[in-house]
Design a protein around this motif. Structure first.
Motif, PDB file in Angstrom:
ATOM      1  N   GLN A 184      -5.079  14.097   9.840  1.00 16.96           N
ATOM      2  CA  GLN A 184      -3.945  14.958  10.173  1.00 16.96           C
ATOM      3  C   GLN A 184      -2.632  14.320   9.728  1.00 16.96           C
ATOM      4  O   GLN A 184      -1.754  14.993   9.171  1.00 16.96           O
ATOM      5  CB  GLN A 184      -3.921  15.234  11.676  1.00 16.96           C
ATOM      6  N   ILE A 185      -2.487  13.021   9.972  1.00 17.01           N
ATOM      7  CA  ILE A 185      -1.277  12.311   9.540  1.00 17.01           C
ATOM      8  C   ILE A 185      -1.181  12.317   8.017  1.00 17.01           C
ATOM      9  O   ILE A 185      -0.123  12.603   7.440  1.00 17.01           O
ATOM     10  CB  ILE A 185      -1.288  10.864  10.070  1.00 17.01           C
ATOM     11  N   TYR A 186      -2.293  12.013   7.361  1.00 10.54           N
ATOM     12  CA  TYR A 186      -2.310  11.907   5.898  1.00 10.54           C
ATOM     13  C   TYR A 186      -1.976  13.251   5.257  1.00 10.54           C
ATOM     14  O   TYR A 186      -1.090  13.342   4.392  1.00 10.54           O
ATOM     15  CB  TYR A 186      -3.694  11.435   5.447  1.00 10.54           C
TER      16      TYR A 186
ATOM     17  N   LEU B 103       1.473  14.100   3.310  1.00  6.08           N
ATOM     18  CA  LEU B 103       1.370  14.409   1.885  1.00  6.08           C
ATOM     19  C   LEU B 103       2.032  15.750   1.576  1.00  6.08           C
ATOM     20  O   LEU B 103       2.767  15.877   0.583  1.00  6.08           O
ATOM     21  CB  LEU B 103      -0.097  14.438   1.465  1.00  6.08           C
ATOM     22  N   ARG B 104       1.804  16.743   2.416  1.00  7.72           N
ATOM     23  CA  ARG B 104       2.411  18.062   2.197  1.00  7.72           C
ATOM     24  C   ARG B 104       3.936  17.974   2.249  1.00  7.72           C
ATOM     25  O   ARG B 104       4.629  18.505   1.371  1.00  7.72           O
ATOM     26  CB  ARG B 104       1.898  19.047   3.249  1.00  7.72           C
ATOM     27  N   ARG B 105       4.464  17.274   3.248  1.00 12.14           N
ATOM     28  CA  ARG B 105       5.918  17.133   3.351  1.00 12.14           C
ATOM     29  C   ARG B 105       6.485  16.329   2.185  1.00 12.14           C
ATOM     30  O   ARG B 105       7.565  16.651   1.666  1.00 12.14           O
ATOM     31  CB  ARG B 105       6.285  16.459   4.678  1.00 12.14           C
ATOM     32  N   SER B 106       5.765  15.295   1.773  1.00  7.28           N
ATOM     33  CA  SER B 106       6.228  14.464   0.654  1.00  7.28           C
ATOM     34  C   SER B 106       6.334  15.283  -0.617  1.00  7.28           C
ATOM     35  O   SER B 106       7.314  15.170  -1.377  1.00  7.28           O
ATOM     36  CB  SER B 106       5.268  13.287   0.438  1.00  7.28           C
ATOM     37  N   ARG B 107       5.345  16.124  -0.871  1.00 10.41           N
ATOM     38  CA  ARG B 107       5.351  16.924  -2.098  1.00 10.41           C
ATOM     39  C   ARG B 107       6.386  18.034  -2.036  1.00 10.41           C
ATOM     40  O   ARG B 107       7.015  18.364  -3.050  1.00 10.41           O
ATOM     41  CB  ARG B 107       3.946  17.470  -2.347  1.00 10.41           C
ATOM     42  N   GLU B 108       6.581  18.613  -0.860  1.00 13.02           N
ATOM     43  CA  GLU B 108       7.626  19.629  -0.706  1.00 13.02           C
ATOM     44  C   GLU B 108       9.002  19.017  -0.952  1.00 13.02           C
ATOM     45  O   GLU B 108       9.857  19.613  -1.624  1.00 13.02           O
ATOM     46  CB  GLU B 108       7.563  20.239   0.696  1.00 13.02           C
ATOM     47  N   LYS B 109       9.210  17.827  -0.432  1.00 15.71           N
ATOM     48  CA  LYS B 109      10.488  17.142  -0.626  1.00 15.71           C
ATOM     49  C   LYS B 109      10.704  16.817  -2.097  1.00 15.71           C
ATOM     50  O   LYS B 109      11.811  16.979  -2.626  1.00 15.71           O
ATOM     51  CB  LYS B 109      10.517  15.864   0.209  1.00 15.71           C
ATOM     52  N   ALA B 110       9.642  16.379  -2.775  1.00 19.13           N
ATOM     53  CA  ALA B 110       9.754  16.055  -4.200  1.00 19.13           C
ATOM     54  C   ALA B 110      10.093  17.297  -5.016  1.00 19.13           C
ATOM     55  O   ALA B 110      10.902  17.240  -5.949  1.00 19.13           O
ATOM     56  CB  ALA B 110       8.452  15.432  -4.691  1.00 19.13           C
ATOM     57  N   ARG B 111       9.489  18.443  -4.665  1.00 16.35           N
ATOM     58  CA  ARG B 111       9.787  19.688  -5.385  1.00 16.35           C
ATOM     59  C   ARG B 111      11.238  20.114  -5.175  1.00 16.35           C
ATOM     60  O   ARG B 111      11.893  20.612  -6.093  1.00 16.35           O
ATOM     61  CB  ARG B 111       8.842  20.799  -4.928  1.00 16.35           C
TER      62      ARG B 111
ATOM     63  N   ARG C 182       0.926   6.905  -6.899  1.00 14.41           N
ATOM     64  CA  ARG C 182      -0.301   7.474  -7.444  1.00 14.41           C
ATOM     65  C   ARG C 182      -0.612   8.884  -6.961  1.00 14.41           C
ATOM     66  O   ARG C 182      -1.189   9.675  -7.714  1.00 14.41           O
ATOM     67  CB  ARG C 182      -1.481   6.546  -7.129  1.00 14.41           C
ATOM     68  N   VAL C 183      -0.291   9.202  -5.710  1.00 12.41           N
ATOM     69  CA  VAL C 183      -0.625  10.544  -5.210  1.00 12.41           C
ATOM     70  C   VAL C 183       0.572  11.263  -4.608  1.00 12.41           C
ATOM     71  O   VAL C 183       0.437  12.366  -4.076  1.00 12.41           O
ATOM     72  CB  VAL C 183      -1.784  10.489  -4.175  1.00 12.41           C
ATOM     73  N   GLY C 184       1.765  10.640  -4.667  1.00 14.13           N
ATOM     74  CA  GLY C 184       2.958  11.292  -4.145  1.00 14.13           C
ATOM     75  C   GLY C 184       3.054  11.302  -2.636  1.00 14.13           C
ATOM     76  O   GLY C 184       3.752  12.143  -2.055  1.00 14.13           O
ATOM     77  N   LEU C 185       2.380  10.354  -1.973  1.00 14.79           N
ATOM     78  CA  LEU C 185       2.398  10.274  -0.511  1.00 14.79           C
ATOM     79  C   LEU C 185       3.445   9.263  -0.071  1.00 14.79           C
ATOM     80  O   LEU C 185       3.352   8.080  -0.397  1.00 14.79           O
ATOM     81  CB  LEU C 185       1.023   9.856   0.010  1.00 14.79           C
ATOM     82  N   SER C 186       4.454   9.732   0.661  1.00 14.28           N
ATOM     83  CA  SER C 186       5.506   8.853   1.175  1.00 14.28           C
ATOM     84  C   SER C 186       5.211   8.557   2.645  1.00 14.28           C
ATOM     85  O   SER C 186       5.654   9.273   3.544  1.00 14.28           O
ATOM     86  CB  SER C 186       6.874   9.523   1.025  1.00 14.28           C
TER      87      SER C 186
ATOM     88  N   LEU D 152       0.832  -1.200   0.000  1.00 15.18           N
ATOM     89  CA  LEU D 152       0.000   0.000   0.000  1.00 15.18           C
ATOM     90  C   LEU D 152       0.868   1.252   0.000  1.00 15.18           C
ATOM     91  O   LEU D 152       0.569   2.225  -0.699  1.00 15.18           O
ATOM     92  CB  LEU D 152      -0.930  -0.015   1.216  1.00 15.18           C
ATOM     93  N   SER D 153       1.949   1.242   0.760  1.00 19.03           N
ATOM     94  CA  SER D 153       2.865   2.391   0.773  1.00 19.03           C
ATOM     95  C   SER D 153       3.390   2.689  -0.628  1.00 19.03           C
ATOM     96  O   SER D 153       3.496   3.856  -1.030  1.00 19.03           O
ATOM     97  CB  SER D 153       4.047   2.118   1.714  1.00 19.03           C
ATOM     98  N   GLN D 154       3.706   1.646  -1.368  1.00 14.46           N
ATOM     99  CA  GLN D 154       4.251   1.833  -2.715  1.00 14.46           C
ATOM    100  C   GLN D 154       3.252   2.525  -3.638  1.00 14.46           C
ATOM    101  O   GLN D 154       3.611   3.466  -4.359  1.00 14.46           O
ATOM    102  CB  GLN D 154       4.660   0.479  -3.298  1.00 14.46           C
ATOM    103  N   VAL D 155       1.996   2.074  -3.624  1.00 14.83           N
ATOM    104  CA  VAL D 155       1.028   2.682  -4.542  1.00 14.83           C
ATOM    105  C   VAL D 155       0.619   4.072  -4.072  1.00 14.83           C
ATOM    106  O   VAL D 155       0.285   4.933  -4.894  1.00 14.83           O
ATOM    107  CB  VAL D 155      -0.215   1.780  -4.751  1.00 14.83           C
TER     108      VAL D 155
END
Length: 216
Positions: free
Chosen positions: A199-201, A205-213, A137-141, A130-133
């Motif tokens: 809150q966790i999600y 997600l915000r941190r994951s996308r910031e890191k990707a950018r 799919r949505v950029g959530l690490s 599940l972590s992988q998809v």
């Protein structure tokens, strides 16, 4: 007829499922429809999605009676779905069934079904799939091991189990209906755990996308 014992406490059964996996003679593929995810499952574990039911406890009880169950779990009146587990008396084989109530909208339906499918993944030790998809799919690490470590201990067993399932439920809505629908589920549903899960999600997600950018 083989004796069965029906349980609903997924964490309590976790080690038993891993044990079944090591004794299996092979694996087969299970497709989890709401998560749109295929996972390998030991042949010692039989999985079925039994779909919508009109009364969860009645359905659970009738199944237990047909299978000669030793005991069964009583679902709370607020339950919208169930990941139900039955073991043979020697605990060498297990049956897992998902079933749920029809919801008022497709988004709520997806949330309930993905929630129960995540319980199943948790039980068989496949949350990494599940972590992988989520990432693809949505950029959530999201590292489920960290969630489990944060809520470690028997006193937090139910909270840990339900928050993990809610994270899967929110993701199911997010990937199919978009972020706004997932946020509505996270903020508007009233239960003890979905607010924490949202809150966790959202923060992850915000941190994951910031890191990707930052890597671009």
């Amino acid at each position: 007829m083989a004796e069965h014992k029906v349980h609903s406490r997924i964490d309590e059964l976790f080690n038993s499922f891993l044990g079944l996996g090591t004794r299996g003679t092979g694996e087969y593929k299970v497709h989890l429809a709401a998560l749109d995810l295929e996972v390998p499952v030991s042949t010692n574990v039989s999985y079925s999605d039994d779909g919508y039911q009109t009364d969860l406890n009645e359905y659970c009880n009738n199944f237990a009676i047909r299978q000669g169950a030793m005991s069964m779990s009583k679902l709370p009146s607020s339950a919208q779905g169930c990941c139900d587990v039955a073991f043979t008396a020697d605990r060498r084989r297990a049956w897992v069934r998902l079933f749920y109530l029809k919801q008022a909208s497709p988004e709520l339906d997806t949330h309930v079904r993905a929630h129960e499918e995540t319980h199943f993944l948790h039980a068989i030790g496949k949350l990494d799939y599940l972590s992988q998809v989520m990432n693809q799919r949505v950029g959530l690490s999201l590292d489920f091991k960290k969630v489990q470590e944060y809520y470690a201990g028997d006193a937090l067993l139910e909270k840990r189990r339900e928050i993990i399932a809610e994270l899967g439920g929110i993701f199911g809505v997010h990937q199919l209906y978009g972020f706004d629908s997932a946020r509505n589920i996270g903020l508007m549903m009233r239960n003890r755990y979905i607010g924490t899960a949202w809150q966790i999600y959202e923060s992850t997600l915000r941190r994951s996308r910031e890191k990707a950018r930052n890597f671009k």
